[in-house]
Design a protein around this motif. Structure first.
Motif, short mmCIF file in Angstrom:
data_model
loop_
_atom_site.label_atom_id
_atom_site.label_comp_id
_atom_site.label_asym_id
_atom_site.label_seq_id
_atom_site.Cartn_x
_atom_site.Cartn_y
_atom_site.Cartn_z
N THR A 1 0.86 -1.18 0.00
CA THR A 1 0.00 0.00 0.00
C THR A 1 0.89 1.23 0.00
N ASN A 2 0.58 2.19 -0.86
CA ASN A 2 1.40 3.38 -1.00
C ASN A 2 0.76 4.55 -0.25
N PHE A 3 1.46 5.09 0.73
CA PHE A 3 1.01 6.26 1.47
C PHE A 3 1.81 7.50 1.08
N ALA A 4 2.49 7.43 -0.07
CA ALA A 4 3.28 8.57 -0.53
C ALA A 4 2.38 9.75 -0.82
N ARG A 5 2.93 10.93 -0.62
CA ARG A 5 2.18 12.17 -0.87
C ARG A 5 2.45 12.67 -2.28
N GLY A 6 1.56 13.49 -2.78
CA GLY A 6 1.76 14.09 -4.09
C GLY A 6 0.82 13.52 -5.13
N TRP A 7 0.72 14.19 -6.26
CA TRP A 7 -0.25 13.80 -7.27
C TRP A 7 0.11 12.49 -7.96
#
Length: 81
Positions: free
Chosen positions: A62-68
């Motif tokens: 699961t990716n919790f990275a920020r940004g578009w």
């Protein structure tokens, strides 16, 4: 910078371990659910991925990275790596 937080069973399958990708242990938990809950909080705060290593060899990412870009690609789901 931490690229991912990992959750996996210990060698004896007695508990579940949460580590960063540098090998630093962040905690031991009695159940996978407890370990995932704690790891999700860390991954969200750091804006990184959560990778759960299942006993049968599959992984859940699961990716919790920020940004578009992170919002565009979202989570990867279950996959064998």
């Amino acid at each position: 910078m931490v690229a991912a937080i990992h959750v996996f069973p210990d060698d004896n399958f007695d508990d579940w371990v949460v580590r960063d990708d540098k090998g630093c242990e962040l905690g031991h938990y009695p159940t996978r659910e407890n370990a995932e809950f704690a790891a999700q909080a860390v991954a969200r705060e750091l804006g990184t991925r959560l990778v759960v290593h299942l006993p049968d060899g599959r992984t859940s990412c699961t990716n919790f990275a920020r940004g578009w870009l992170a919002r565009l690609f979202g989570s990867v789901g279950l996959r064998k790596w």
